[in-house]
Write a protein that holds these residues in place. Sequence first.
Motif, short mmCIF file in Angstrom:
data_model
loop_
_atom_site.label_atom_id
_atom_site.label_comp_id
_atom_site.label_asym_id
_atom_site.label_seq_id
_atom_site.Cartn_x
_atom_site.Cartn_y
_atom_site.Cartn_z
N PRO A 166 0.81 -1.24 0.00
CA PRO A 166 0.00 0.00 0.00
C PRO A 166 0.84 1.28 0.00
O PRO A 166 0.37 2.32 -0.46
CB PRO A 166 -0.81 -0.12 1.29
CG PRO A 166 -0.92 -1.57 1.55
CD PRO A 166 0.39 -2.15 1.09
N LEU A 167 2.09 1.20 0.48
CA LEU A 167 2.94 2.40 0.54
C LEU A 167 3.27 2.97 -0.84
O LEU A 167 3.63 4.12 -0.96
CB LEU A 167 4.26 2.07 1.26
CG LEU A 167 4.20 1.89 2.77
CD1 LEU A 167 5.53 1.38 3.27
CD2 LEU A 167 3.85 3.19 3.46
N ILE A 168 3.16 2.15 -1.88
CA ILE A 168 3.54 2.64 -3.20
C ILE A 168 2.36 3.28 -3.93
O ILE A 168 2.51 3.75 -5.04
CB ILE A 168 4.14 1.53 -4.09
CG1 ILE A 168 3.06 0.50 -4.43
CG2 ILE A 168 5.32 0.86 -3.42
CD1 ILE A 168 3.36 -0.27 -5.69
N LEU A 169 1.18 3.26 -3.29
CA LEU A 169 0.00 3.80 -3.97
C LEU A 169 -0.20 5.26 -3.61
O LEU A 169 0.33 5.76 -2.62
CB LEU A 169 -1.24 2.99 -3.55
CG LEU A 169 -1.16 1.50 -3.83
CD1 LEU A 169 -2.36 0.79 -3.23
CD2 LEU A 169 -1.06 1.22 -5.31
N THR A 216 7.29 13.63 -12.71
CA THR A 216 8.01 12.66 -11.89
C THR A 216 9.41 12.43 -12.43
O THR A 216 10.39 12.42 -11.67
CB THR A 216 7.24 11.32 -11.83
OG1 THR A 216 5.89 11.60 -11.48
CG2 THR A 216 7.84 10.40 -10.81
N GLY A 217 9.52 12.27 -13.74
CA GLY A 217 10.83 12.01 -14.35
C GLY A 217 11.82 13.12 -14.06
O GLY A 217 12.97 12.85 -13.67
N LEU A 218 11.39 14.35 -14.22
CA LEU A 218 12.32 15.47 -14.00
C LEU A 218 12.64 15.65 -12.52
O LEU A 218 13.77 16.00 -12.17
CB LEU A 218 11.76 16.76 -14.61
CG LEU A 218 11.79 16.77 -16.15
CD1 LEU A 218 11.02 17.95 -16.71
CD2 LEU A 218 13.23 16.78 -16.66
N CYS A 219 11.66 15.40 -11.65
CA CYS A 219 11.95 15.46 -10.21
C CYS A 219 12.96 14.38 -9.83
O CYS A 219 13.89 14.62 -9.06
CB CYS A 219 10.67 15.27 -9.38
SG CYS A 219 9.56 16.69 -9.41
N TYR A 235 7.25 9.36 -4.25
CA TYR A 235 6.60 10.54 -3.70
C TYR A 235 5.87 11.34 -4.79
O TYR A 235 4.69 11.66 -4.65
CB TYR A 235 7.64 11.42 -3.00
CG TYR A 235 7.03 12.59 -2.29
CD1 TYR A 235 6.50 12.43 -1.01
CD2 TYR A 235 6.91 13.83 -2.89
CE1 TYR A 235 5.91 13.49 -0.35
CE2 TYR A 235 6.32 14.90 -2.24
CZ TYR A 235 5.82 14.71 -0.97
OH TYR A 235 5.21 15.75 -0.33
N HIS A 236 6.57 11.63 -5.86
CA HIS A 236 5.99 12.58 -6.83
C HIS A 236 4.97 11.93 -7.75
O HIS A 236 4.05 12.59 -8.22
CB HIS A 236 7.11 13.28 -7.60
CG HIS A 236 7.90 14.19 -6.72
ND1 HIS A 236 7.37 15.36 -6.21
CD2 HIS A 236 9.14 14.08 -6.19
CE1 HIS A 236 8.27 15.94 -5.43
NE2 HIS A 236 9.35 15.17 -5.40
N TRP A 237 5.10 10.64 -8.04
CA TRP A 237 4.09 9.96 -8.85
C TRP A 237 2.74 9.99 -8.14
O TRP A 237 1.69 10.05 -8.77
CB TRP A 237 4.52 8.52 -9.13
CG TRP A 237 3.59 7.81 -10.07
CD1 TRP A 237 2.59 6.95 -9.75
CD2 TRP A 237 3.57 7.93 -11.50
NE1 TRP A 237 1.94 6.53 -10.88
CE2 TRP A 237 2.52 7.11 -11.97
CE3 TRP A 237 4.34 8.66 -12.43
CZ2 TRP A 237 2.22 6.99 -13.33
CZ3 TRP A 237 4.03 8.53 -13.78
CH2 TRP A 237 2.98 7.71 -14.21
N ILE A 239 -1.71 16.29 -12.77
CA ILE A 239 -1.07 14.99 -12.87
C ILE A 239 -2.06 13.95 -12.36
O ILE A 239 -3.14 14.30 -11.87
CB ILE A 239 0.29 14.92 -12.16
CG1 ILE A 239 0.16 15.16 -10.67
CG2 ILE A 239 1.26 15.93 -12.78
CD1 ILE A 239 1.45 14.85 -9.90
N LEU A 240 -1.70 12.66 -12.45
CA LEU A 240 -2.69 11.59 -12.31
C LEU A 240 -3.59 11.64 -11.06
O LEU A 240 -4.82 11.66 -11.21
CB LEU A 240 -2.01 10.23 -12.42
CG LEU A 240 -1.74 9.81 -13.87
CD1 LEU A 240 -0.80 8.62 -13.92
CD2 LEU A 240 -3.06 9.44 -14.57
#
Lengths: 321, 283
Positions: free
Chosen positions: A140-143, B86-89, B212-214, B231-232
Amino acid sequence: MTTLGTAAPLAADRPAGTSADPAPRTPTGTPTAGRRLVAALFLAPTVLGLGIFTFVPILASIGLSFFRWDVITAPEFVGLANFADLVTDPTVRRSFLNTFGFVAVAVVLQLVVALGLAVLVQSRLPGWLRVVFRSVFFFPLILSAASVSLVMAYLFNEDFGAVNAVLRTLGLGDVPWLTTGPGAAAVVVMVYVWQNFGFSFLLFLGGLSSIPKEVDEASAIDGATAGRRFRLVTLPLLSPTLLVASVMAMISALQIFDQPYVLTRGGPGDTTRTAVMVIYESAFQQLQFGRASAIGIVLTCVIVAVTALQFRLSRRYVHYQ
Amino acid sequence: MTALAPALPARHRATTPVAAAGTAARLLVLLLATALTLGPVVWTVVTALTPTEEGTGAVRPGFSAFVDVFAQVDFALLFLNSVLVTGLCVAGQMITAAMAGYVLAAIDFRGRQLVFGAILATMMVPMQVTIVPVFMLIRGMGLSDTLLALILPAVPTAFGTFLMRQYFLGLPVELGEAASIDGAGPFRTFFSVYAPLALPGMAIVGILAFNYHWNEFFRPLILTISEQNHILPLGLVTLQGNLGTGSVSTVLAGVVLSMIPALVVFVIGQRPLREGLTAGASK
């Protein structure tokens, strides 16, 4: 010098002149003009960046907190009025009480679940199963917390949600999850803990695996029951991890925003409004930038205080091996 | 024999009926926790694949919800924005953290402790507290409602710099000395000797930045306004708001699609991600 990695192998961390080397090690230690240039150029993006986007803003925030400012008219000095809002404004006061209440419940729940599962995973299990469970609880941490909250809003929907469907088949009836204060607060806590317990779980797993097996086995031979061994042997040896895990969980929980914003928008009423939500609403919906800054400063002070408490406690109460 | 039993190593005791029951109970609890953890994820995927037809309410298994999500919002643009930001971060944080971490570990200069202390201190400041002045700064720079508003303030990283400093402290000093003796200047010593060795550390910084940024929601909510700059996560929340409760599967199809890159990173980079996330605990 002592605080900066005393055992570090890179030359710069060795106290100059105190080393056994007869000659100073110029190639890596002493800053020549070229090395000074490298230092300046390499540090510039980070130092300037953090300066512009963290240091200046925090100072600006402190300054702004003494003003009433809506961007359109000139800022007006109001002294501590924005801080007084914390006590006098019912919404702001409520949001802080909500945040502290949330932190207390969510952190305890998160730590208990994480520690319980870490102890179970660490106990006699085949290695591959341990890896599987670790991956599952970590997942869940990656969501994204916002996406998770979208999904959970459907699941906890009073009429169509899967959670109430399950409860109905168990004969427990419909729970008004998101339409009543206690229900909504419970959902925010559960959704937050669902996503974050894996972090504490990883910390506990690391802490448990660093406890030597012999200690536990020795006390088992002495006839201690599993419960007593956990309380009197494992828990004290785990106390450094326990302290770090609780402080990190608290700092992160104090900043909760995504889950209540997506799940409840702070409602019903103000029942799930948090401090960061009020920062967002004050600044970007009501254009009360001074008040938003004051709330932010108070939140930062709480976080700094929690961190300082960690350092004090770790010196006095934590058992290191 | 009974007197000796407790002295046997742990794994031998597991064969007694009581211990076997204990193991079964432990497994049961772990499986229940697994079901509760993966349940919502499985439900999301299944629901995205079984949309109900509007009006008739008939379930039509298939990928129609995935087609819908591209029709209802410019999902391709949301995805592209997320990849860009995300890529640039990620790239920016990896590079700047490696450079600053190297200097803090390897070059002695006056005020180094002060600089390092100041960088560490910024880690205690929550991003939500600086967001009002950052918003003003971004507006002043003429960057409001652009993707750069999300990227620029996110490149300098205190935690990444801290991680890279620790990483460089663990590298042998002799390499740099050998390079210097061979006539390499300080730039070459970094780029051809230390930077390649620091790639595993940079990977940790990069994976943390991706994670983090995604997934981030708060900064985009404030710093971007028009949907073409979302963003998403923000785009999906907006989509859900626009659709109401009508097209659950469409929103969930978007959630599933946005999860895929995160899942790929989870599969290939779980170890560095785990190490990075827990690294803060051992400082």
